[in-house]
Design a protein around this motif. Structure first.
Motif, PDB file in Angstrom:
ATOM      1  N   MET A 231       0.526  -7.794   9.025  1.00 40.92           N
ATOM      2  CA  MET A 231       0.255  -8.406   7.918  1.00 40.92           C
ATOM      3  C   MET A 231       1.276  -9.272   7.171  1.00 40.92           C
ATOM      4  O   MET A 231       1.227 -10.389   6.679  1.00 40.92           O
ATOM      5  CB  MET A 231       0.253  -7.302   6.553  1.00 40.92           C
ATOM      6  CG  MET A 231      -0.881  -6.480   6.878  1.00 40.92           C
ATOM      7  SD  MET A 231      -2.465  -7.193   6.258  1.00 40.92           S
ATOM      8  CE  MET A 231      -2.433  -7.551   4.548  1.00 40.92           C
TER       9      MET A 231
ATOM     10  N   ASN B 119      -0.115  -2.930  10.194  1.00 40.69           N
ATOM     11  CA  ASN B 119       0.553  -3.194   8.996  1.00 40.69           C
ATOM     12  C   ASN B 119       1.823  -4.227   9.157  1.00 40.69           C
ATOM     13  O   ASN B 119       2.018  -5.184   8.241  1.00 40.69           O
ATOM     14  CB  ASN B 119       1.385  -1.778   8.585  1.00 40.69           C
ATOM     15  CG  ASN B 119       0.386  -1.073   7.908  1.00 40.69           C
ATOM     16  OD1 ASN B 119      -0.635  -1.288   7.176  1.00 40.69           O
ATOM     17  ND2 ASN B 119       0.651   0.351   8.094  1.00 40.69           N
TER      18      ASN B 119
ATOM     19  N   LEU C 293      -6.505   1.995   4.449  1.00 44.51           N
ATOM     20  CA  LEU C 293      -7.615   1.087   4.495  1.00 44.51           C
ATOM     21  C   LEU C 293      -8.635   1.374   5.815  1.00 44.51           C
ATOM     22  O   LEU C 293      -9.692   1.088   5.563  1.00 44.51           O
ATOM     23  CB  LEU C 293      -7.236  -0.442   4.701  1.00 44.51           C
ATOM     24  CG  LEU C 293      -6.370  -1.027   3.667  1.00 44.51           C
ATOM     25  CD1 LEU C 293      -5.903  -2.442   4.278  1.00 44.51           C
ATOM     26  CD2 LEU C 293      -7.569  -1.322   2.596  1.00 44.51           C
TER      27      LEU C 293
ATOM     28  N   THR D  23      -6.690  -9.002   9.531  1.00 49.87           N
ATOM     29  CA  THR D  23      -5.186  -8.665   9.601  1.00 49.87           C
ATOM     30  C   THR D  23      -4.579  -9.560  10.963  1.00 49.87           C
ATOM     31  O   THR D  23      -3.353  -9.886  10.714  1.00 49.87           O
ATOM     32  CB  THR D  23      -5.017  -7.293  10.123  1.00 49.87           C
ATOM     33  OG1 THR D  23      -5.574  -6.477   8.731  1.00 49.87           O
ATOM     34  CG2 THR D  23      -3.406  -6.855   9.923  1.00 49.87           C
TER      35      THR D  23
ATOM     36  N   LYS E 283     -10.340  -3.528  -0.509  1.00 55.37           N
ATOM     37  CA  LYS E 283      -9.010  -3.790  -0.854  1.00 55.37           C
ATOM     38  C   LYS E 283      -9.087  -3.892  -2.428  1.00 55.37           C
ATOM     39  O   LYS E 283      -8.095  -3.628  -3.134  1.00 55.37           O
ATOM     40  CB  LYS E 283      -8.751  -5.164  -0.170  1.00 55.37           C
ATOM     41  CG  LYS E 283      -8.112  -5.030   1.134  1.00 55.37           C
ATOM     42  CD  LYS E 283      -7.882  -6.120   1.839  1.00 55.37           C
ATOM     43  CE  LYS E 283      -7.695  -5.919   3.378  1.00 55.37           C
ATOM     44  NZ  LYS E 283      -7.148  -7.360   3.980  1.00 55.37           N
TER      45      LYS E 283
ATOM     46  N   THR F 298      -4.759  -1.554  -2.098  1.00 51.45           N
ATOM     47  CA  THR F 298      -3.567  -1.116  -0.984  1.00 51.45           C
ATOM     48  C   THR F 298      -3.488  -1.994   0.115  1.00 51.45           C
ATOM     49  O   THR F 298      -4.965  -2.615   0.195  1.00 51.45           O
ATOM     50  CB  THR F 298      -3.273   0.236  -0.804  1.00 51.45           C
ATOM     51  OG1 THR F 298      -2.417   0.459   0.185  1.00 51.45           O
ATOM     52  CG2 THR F 298      -4.767   0.689   0.052  1.00 51.45           C
ATOM     53  N   THR F 299      -2.585  -2.495   0.802  1.00 51.82           N
ATOM     54  CA  THR F 299      -2.832  -3.206   2.288  1.00 51.82           C
ATOM     55  C   THR F 299      -2.188  -2.026   3.213  1.00 51.82           C
ATOM     56  O   THR F 299      -2.097  -2.820   4.485  1.00 51.82           O
ATOM     57  CB  THR F 299      -1.811  -4.415   2.146  1.00 51.82           C
ATOM     58  OG1 THR F 299      -0.522  -4.138   1.807  1.00 51.82           O
ATOM     59  CG2 THR F 299      -2.193  -5.395   1.166  1.00 51.82           C
TER      60      THR F 299
ATOM     61  N   ARG G 203      -4.565 -12.983   9.830  1.00 54.67           N
ATOM     62  CA  ARG G 203      -4.038 -13.021   8.409  1.00 54.67           C
ATOM     63  C   ARG G 203      -4.792 -14.513   7.838  1.00 54.67           C
ATOM     64  O   ARG G 203      -4.411 -15.194   7.136  1.00 54.67           O
ATOM     65  CB  ARG G 203      -2.556 -13.553   8.414  1.00 54.67           C
ATOM     66  CG  ARG G 203      -1.822 -12.612   9.070  1.00 54.67           C
ATOM     67  CD  ARG G 203      -0.208 -12.677   8.618  1.00 54.67           C
ATOM     68  NE  ARG G 203       0.223 -14.065   9.073  1.00 54.67           N
ATOM     69  CZ  ARG G 203       0.856 -14.296  10.513  1.00 54.67           C
ATOM     70  NH1 ARG G 203       0.654 -13.210  11.385  1.00 54.67           N
ATOM     71  NH2 ARG G 203       1.230 -15.562  10.703  1.00 54.67           N
TER      72      ARG G 203
ATOM     73  N   HIS H  16      -2.584   0.128   6.253  1.00 53.05           N
ATOM     74  CA  HIS H  16      -3.945   0.451   6.973  1.00 53.05           C
ATOM     75  C   HIS H  16      -4.327   1.954   7.339  1.00 53.05           C
ATOM     76  O   HIS H  16      -5.460   2.191   7.600  1.00 53.05           O
ATOM     77  CB  HIS H  16      -3.904  -0.329   8.410  1.00 53.05           C
ATOM     78  CG  HIS H  16      -4.026  -1.627   8.226  1.00 53.05           C
ATOM     79  ND1 HIS H  16      -3.145  -2.783   7.628  1.00 53.05           N
ATOM     80  CD2 HIS H  16      -5.364  -2.319   8.765  1.00 53.05           C
ATOM     81  CE1 HIS H  16      -3.590  -3.804   7.587  1.00 53.05           C
ATOM     82  NE2 HIS H  16      -4.740  -3.747   8.216  1.00 53.05           N
TER      83      HIS H  16
END
Length: 336
Positions: free
Chosen positions: A221, A218, A282, A78, A271, A276-277, A81, A279
């Motif tokens: 991202m 988040n 996650l 994250t 994932k 979903t992204t 990236r 966190h």
């Protein structure tokens, strides 16, 4: 239906945890495992000792180490990236390896630290090695504004420490090099309850820091500019992300040795499962996924039905390498 697929992870965790306790050189029936876990005496008293003093600590080590490495890998992917970033991109594992190599192969460098280093000595040395690299990366991060440069610096530090280790291996004696090589294979079965408690505390601290970083993670991202626009303090959040990843990776490396591919592969698999992204979702699912994968790899490493055992790193690489290939094929344009 796909929204509930994450429920597979807790179920797999329970099943694999039970299998891990029942399988080994001495096969214990699953019903006897249940009897032992509820506090009753099994039909053979030796089984109680095997479960509580050997297999339970190993299974809990799998859960802690797998969860920690997976969470560390998620944070690194994250932050940078980069789909191929893992817990070792900052050179932390290499720093630990260098410190441990100095313990095992110190005579090759004209030094003599300890003739017979204890597990605690090795753990402390690995911790100091990780901490040293962390402090270096922290100082460098204050001078660098972009994460890509920080990633490259981390990889170069790892390459530099690995080269020193290679020199020590070249000039060391065979028995010293063999001891070090065995450590690099990774081990999940060497911890007692005291060491396990220390590992759990260290990893709990790293996990709490990560949970408090949900909003910055988040935001990362979508890039630095977006993170700034919603009020995220870039330097402070980057420090705490690196701190959390460092303490998680360093704790596992100190007590279990360098374990590869878990932190790299698990975030992608999770994932793909939960779609979903966020966190907030996650972080717990990735930790459970890491525990599941580590338990599965440990079961395979025991070669069920045999008294032989394979190095845990051999199994994690065997599973993790195809995942990396899949990631590269799936993401035809990966930022490096």
């Amino acid at each position: 239906m796909h929204k509930n697929r994450w429920l597979l992870l807790p179920v797999l965790l329970i099943v694999l945890f039970g299998l891990n306790l029942s399988l080994g050189s001495v096969r214990i029936p699953f019903r006897e495992i249940i009897t032992i876990l509820i506090g009753s005496e099994s039909s053979q008293s030796i089984w109680n000792d095997i479960v509580w003093n050997f297999r339970m600590t190993k299974a809990l080590t799998c859960v802690l180490a797998g969860g920690a490495l997976a969470l560390s890998g998620l944070q690194m992917q994250t932050l940078f990236r980069n789909a191929l970033a893992g817990p070792d991109v900052l050179g932390l594992s290499s720093g630990a390896s260098l410190a441990v190599s100095l313990i095992f192969m110190s005579q090759a460098a004209g030094l003599r630290f300890l003739s017979t280093p204890s597990p605690w000595t090795v753990a402390i040395a690995a911790t100091l090695g990780c901490s040293g690299v962390f402090l270096i990366m922290l100082a460098i991060s204050k001078k660098l504004l972009d994460n890509v440069s920080l990633l490259i610096v981390g990889l170069m530090i790892g390459a530099g420490t690995s080269s020193i280790v290679s020199v020590l291996q070249y000039i060391s004696r065979a028995e010293e090099m063999q001891t070090y090589l065995i450590w690099t294979f990774g081990s999940l079965g060497g911890l007692n309850w005291t060491e396990l408690m220390v590992l759990a505390i260290v990893l709990l601290i790293g996990a709490i820091v990560a949970i408090r970083l949900v909003k910055p993670l988040n935001a990362w991202m979508l890039g630095d500019n977006y993170a700034r626009s919603i009020g995220v303090n870039i330097k402070r959040s980057r420090f705490w992300i690196i701190f959390s990843a460092s303490i998680l990776t360093g704790g596992v490396t100190a007590f279990c040795g360098p374990i590869a591919f878990v932190g790299l592969a698990v975030p992608h698999l999770v994932k793909f499962l939960v779609q979903t992204t966020n966190h907030k979702v996650l972080i717990p699912t990735v930790m459970i996924g890491g525990a599941v994968l580590m338990l599965f790899c440990d079961i395979l490493s025991q070669l069920p039905g045999s008294t032989q055992m394979l190095p845990i790193n051999a199994i994690t690489a065997l599973i993790g390498a195809p995942v990396v290939i899949w990631v590269i094929v799936r993401h035809s344009r990966i930022r490096i």
